[in-house]
Design a protein around this motif. Structure first.
Motif, mmCIF file in Angstrom:
data_model
loop_
_atom_site.group_PDB
_atom_site.id
_atom_site.type_symbol
_atom_site.label_atom_id
_atom_site.label_comp_id
_atom_site.label_asym_id
_atom_site.label_seq_id
_atom_site.Cartn_x
_atom_site.Cartn_y
_atom_site.Cartn_z
ATOM 1 N N GLY A 176 0.089 -2.271 5.652
ATOM 2 C CA GLY A 176 0.229 -2.399 7.263
ATOM 3 C C GLY A 176 -1.328 -2.165 7.757
ATOM 4 O O GLY A 176 -1.743 -3.150 8.646
ATOM 5 N N THR B 68 14.297 -3.927 0.429
ATOM 6 C CA THR B 68 14.524 -2.459 -0.081
ATOM 7 C C THR B 68 15.204 -1.922 1.300
ATOM 8 O O THR B 68 14.671 -1.357 2.052
ATOM 9 N N SER C 36 0.890 -1.214 -0.028
ATOM 10 C CA SER C 36 -0.043 0.022 -0.073
ATOM 11 C C SER C 36 0.825 1.449 0.326
ATOM 12 O O SER C 36 0.400 2.267 -0.167
ATOM 13 N N GLY C 37 2.157 1.132 -0.105
ATOM 14 C CA GLY C 37 3.103 2.234 0.099
ATOM 15 C C GLY C 37 3.395 2.733 -1.191
ATOM 16 O O GLY C 37 3.058 2.416 -2.051
ATOM 17 N N GLN C 38 4.137 3.967 -1.242
ATOM 18 C CA GLN C 38 4.560 4.579 -2.506
ATOM 19 C C GLN C 38 5.123 3.545 -3.495
ATOM 20 O O GLN C 38 4.706 3.716 -4.582
ATOM 21 N N LEU C 39 6.309 3.096 -3.140
ATOM 22 C CA LEU C 39 6.911 2.130 -3.838
ATOM 23 C C LEU C 39 6.333 0.904 -4.084
ATOM 24 O O LEU C 39 6.090 0.331 -5.113
ATOM 25 N N TYR D 215 16.951 6.470 11.437
ATOM 26 C CA TYR D 215 16.373 5.769 10.218
ATOM 27 C C TYR D 215 17.406 4.940 9.622
ATOM 28 O O TYR D 215 17.330 3.501 9.331
ATOM 29 N N LEU E 113 13.410 8.587 -4.027
ATOM 30 C CA LEU E 113 12.543 8.139 -5.007
ATOM 31 C C LEU E 113 11.786 9.197 -5.426
ATOM 32 O O LEU E 113 11.489 10.250 -4.420
ATOM 33 N N GLU F 159 5.177 -6.505 13.177
ATOM 34 C CA GLU F 159 5.734 -6.717 14.461
ATOM 35 C C GLU F 159 5.194 -7.907 15.001
ATOM 36 O O GLU F 159 5.548 -8.401 15.874
ATOM 37 N N LYS G 285 18.015 0.549 9.274
ATOM 38 C CA LYS G 285 17.907 0.027 7.864
ATOM 39 C C LYS G 285 19.293 -0.657 7.509
ATOM 40 O O LYS G 285 19.381 -2.169 7.285
ATOM 41 N N LYS H 283 -3.841 -0.289 5.563
ATOM 42 C CA LYS H 283 -4.900 -0.009 4.599
ATOM 43 C C LYS H 283 -5.777 -1.258 4.082
ATOM 44 O O LYS H 283 -4.744 -2.434 3.986
ATOM 45 N N SER I 17 9.353 4.522 6.868
ATOM 46 C CA SER I 17 10.258 5.012 6.122
ATOM 47 C C SER I 17 10.433 6.584 6.316
ATOM 48 O O SER I 17 11.372 6.976 5.505
HETATM 49 N N1 LIG Z 1 11.114 6.776 -0.805
HETATM 50 C C1 LIG Z 1 12.316 6.905 -0.777
HETATM 51 O O1 LIG Z 1 12.788 7.999 -1.271
HETATM 52 C C2 LIG Z 1 13.117 5.817 -0.335
HETATM 53 C C3 LIG Z 1 14.533 5.751 -0.765
HETATM 54 C C4 LIG Z 1 15.191 4.840 -0.328
HETATM 55 C C5 LIG Z 1 14.571 3.364 0.126
HETATM 56 N N2 LIG Z 1 13.344 3.304 0.692
HETATM 57 C C6 LIG Z 1 12.773 2.228 0.964
HETATM 58 O O2 LIG Z 1 11.848 1.934 0.208
HETATM 59 C C7 LIG Z 1 10.810 1.039 0.985
HETATM 60 C C8 LIG Z 1 9.324 1.847 0.524
HETATM 61 O O3 LIG Z 1 9.403 3.018 0.836
HETATM 62 P P1 LIG Z 1 8.056 3.972 0.371
HETATM 63 O O4 LIG Z 1 8.684 5.440 0.656
HETATM 64 O O5 LIG Z 1 7.276 3.402 -0.757
HETATM 65 O O6 LIG Z 1 7.313 3.876 2.165
HETATM 66 P P2 LIG Z 1 5.852 4.233 2.447
HETATM 67 O O7 LIG Z 1 5.188 4.829 1.224
HETATM 68 O O8 LIG Z 1 6.151 4.748 3.718
HETATM 69 O O9 LIG Z 1 5.219 2.882 2.578
HETATM 70 C C9 LIG Z 1 5.421 2.010 3.799
HETATM 71 C C10 LIG Z 1 4.723 0.670 3.727
HETATM 72 O O10 LIG Z 1 4.931 -0.082 4.658
HETATM 73 C C11 LIG Z 1 3.856 -0.505 5.269
HETATM 74 N N3 LIG Z 1 4.050 -0.654 6.921
HETATM 75 C C12 LIG Z 1 4.541 0.543 7.547
HETATM 76 N N4 LIG Z 1 4.270 -0.173 8.793
HETATM 77 C C13 LIG Z 1 4.020 -1.400 8.870
HETATM 78 C C14 LIG Z 1 3.870 -2.384 10.168
HETATM 79 N N5 LIG Z 1 4.113 -2.204 10.941
HETATM 80 N N6 LIG Z 1 3.415 -3.607 9.432
HETATM 81 C C15 LIG Z 1 3.155 -3.773 8.238
HETATM 82 N N7 LIG Z 1 3.301 -2.825 7.374
HETATM 83 C C16 LIG Z 1 3.759 -1.680 7.572
HETATM 84 C C17 LIG Z 1 2.680 0.615 5.034
HETATM 85 O O11 LIG Z 1 1.400 0.149 5.247
HETATM 86 P P3 LIG Z 1 0.227 1.061 5.395
HETATM 87 O O12 LIG Z 1 0.316 2.270 4.842
HETATM 88 O O13 LIG Z 1 -1.115 0.302 5.001
HETATM 89 O O14 LIG Z 1 0.183 1.398 7.008
HETATM 90 C C18 LIG Z 1 3.210 0.878 3.493
HETATM 91 O O15 LIG Z 1 2.548 -0.075 2.814
HETATM 92 C C19 LIG Z 1 11.074 1.340 2.346
HETATM 93 O O16 LIG Z 1 11.699 0.008 2.748
HETATM 94 C C20 LIG Z 1 12.047 2.493 2.358
HETATM 95 O O17 LIG Z 1 12.979 2.331 3.419
HETATM 96 C C21 LIG Z 1 12.633 4.647 0.127
#
Ligand SMILES: NC(=O)c1ccc[n+]([C@@H]2O[C@H](COP(=O)([O-])OP(=O)(O)OC[C@H]3O[C@@H](n4cnc5c(N)ncnc54)[C@H](OP(=O)(O)O)[C@@H]3O)[C@@H](O)[C@H]2O)c1
Length: 303
Positions: free
Chosen positions: A39, A117, A15-18, A142, A167, A56, A146, A41, A80
């Protein structure tokens, strides 16, 4: 039918951005046996039902893994936002580290492929073009969560850590990302202040999702660590400025600022640009899109 269509795939963070872009890529690849964990949604996306699974909750996660028995796990779920991890370090540790450990251990004992990731923020920012052989030294909490979690994945036989750069691109979640929030502001004629002295190799969501799926499904022999960065090193300011100009927005709405002169609750790394040398060898034909292409909505691999 390609050889990966029959695999059972688990995507966490769907459900997240990536995650949403990755789900779209899995749909494009005709993967039908996909478990899309979120998580909190609920709902569906690209024909896949989102299943809320709290990572968790180790016994619940193990139990569900035993039921669905994935051949491939693409683990994008995370706390994230660096600020959230700073404010809730124990929760950040449980989600980013312990949940990764649970998934990695299950994959190892069941012979499954895992792609995880991680982030460019595992580095301390003291130089440009970090390689996979450079030692992590995160400045942010953070980044520390990671960096510590990476070892659980690299310890597995079929595990791959994909360290992803900043991203950018449109959001599919309804919630703005850093990039889409800026573009929305410029559309309304609002200004944004962006740092000129923080350097990254920004990567668009489409290319990131394509590379993650390709590595997870077509190259199970590629294990260890890979850097997934964009083709160019640039400042956040440059990323947003180029994207705004390509979108036809007024570039004077972007106000330059120095991170070095802005008080921050945690020190921020100055330069976490990633080397693409290994990526160019592993995936030589893979397209990575420029800010201009993404801003103009030209996301297909030919455009
Ligand atoms: N965005 C960047 O620029 C970037 C750069 C480098 C690496 N990354 C890595 O890429 C990955 C994706 O990043 P993103 O920006 O797409 O993140 P994001 O939009 O914040 O999405 C996070 C996802 O993780 C889920 N989540 C959070 N807490 C959880 C929990 N306790 N149990 C189960 N699911 C949980 C959320 O679910 P719900 O929303 O449904 O709660 C959501 O689907 C991450 O590993 C991040 O560290 C991101």
């Amino acid at each position: 039918m390609n050889r990966t269509e029959g695999h059972v795939v688990l995507l966490t963070g769907a459900s997240g951005q990536l995650g949403r872009w990755t789900l779209r890529e899995l749909a494009r690849r005709n993967c039908r046996k996909v478990h899309a964990w979120s998580g909190r949604k609920a709902g569906s996306f690209e024909g896949f039902v989102l299943e809320p699974v709290v990572l968790e909750d180790r016994p619940a996660v193990q139990c569900r893994l035993d039921e669905i028995r994935p051949d491939i796990v693409i683990h994008t779920a995370a706390m994230s936002a660096a600020d959230e991890v700073r404010q809730h370090p124990e929760q950040g540790r449980l989600i980013n580290e312990e949940a990764t450990r649970t998934l990695a251990q299950w994959c190892e004992s069941h012979g499954s492929r895992m792609v995880y990731t991680s982030t460019d923020l595992v580095f301390d920012g003291s130089k440009a073009f970090w390689t996979e052989d450079d030692a992590p030294g995160p400045l942010l909490e953070y980044g520390r969560t990671k960096a510590r979690s990476e070892g659980f994945v690299t310890a597995t036989k079929l595990g791959l850590v994909a360290r992803i750069a900043l991203l950018f691109g449109p959001t599919l979640t309804g919630k703005p990302s850093f990039w889409s929030g800026c573009m929305d502001a410029f559309r309304k004629g609002e200004s944004r202040t962006i740092f000129t002295d923080e350097f990254r190799t920004p990567l668009d969501y489409v290319s990131a999702a394509e590379m993650l799926c390709e590595l997870a499904m077509e190259h199970p022999d590629k294990t260890g660590v890979i850097h997934l960065g964009g083709p160019e090193r640039m400042s956040r300011f440059e990323l947003i400025r180029r994207s705004a100009i390509a979108s036809g927005f007024d570039a004077s709405l972007i106000r330059p600022a120095l991170s070095a002169e802005t008080p921050m609750p945690e020190p921020r790394p100055r330069d976490v640009s990633l080397s693409s040398e290994k990526l160019d060898i592993w995936l030589p034909d893979r397209v990575r899109r420029s800010p201009e292409r993404i801003a103009q909505g030209r996301t297909s691999s030919e455009s």
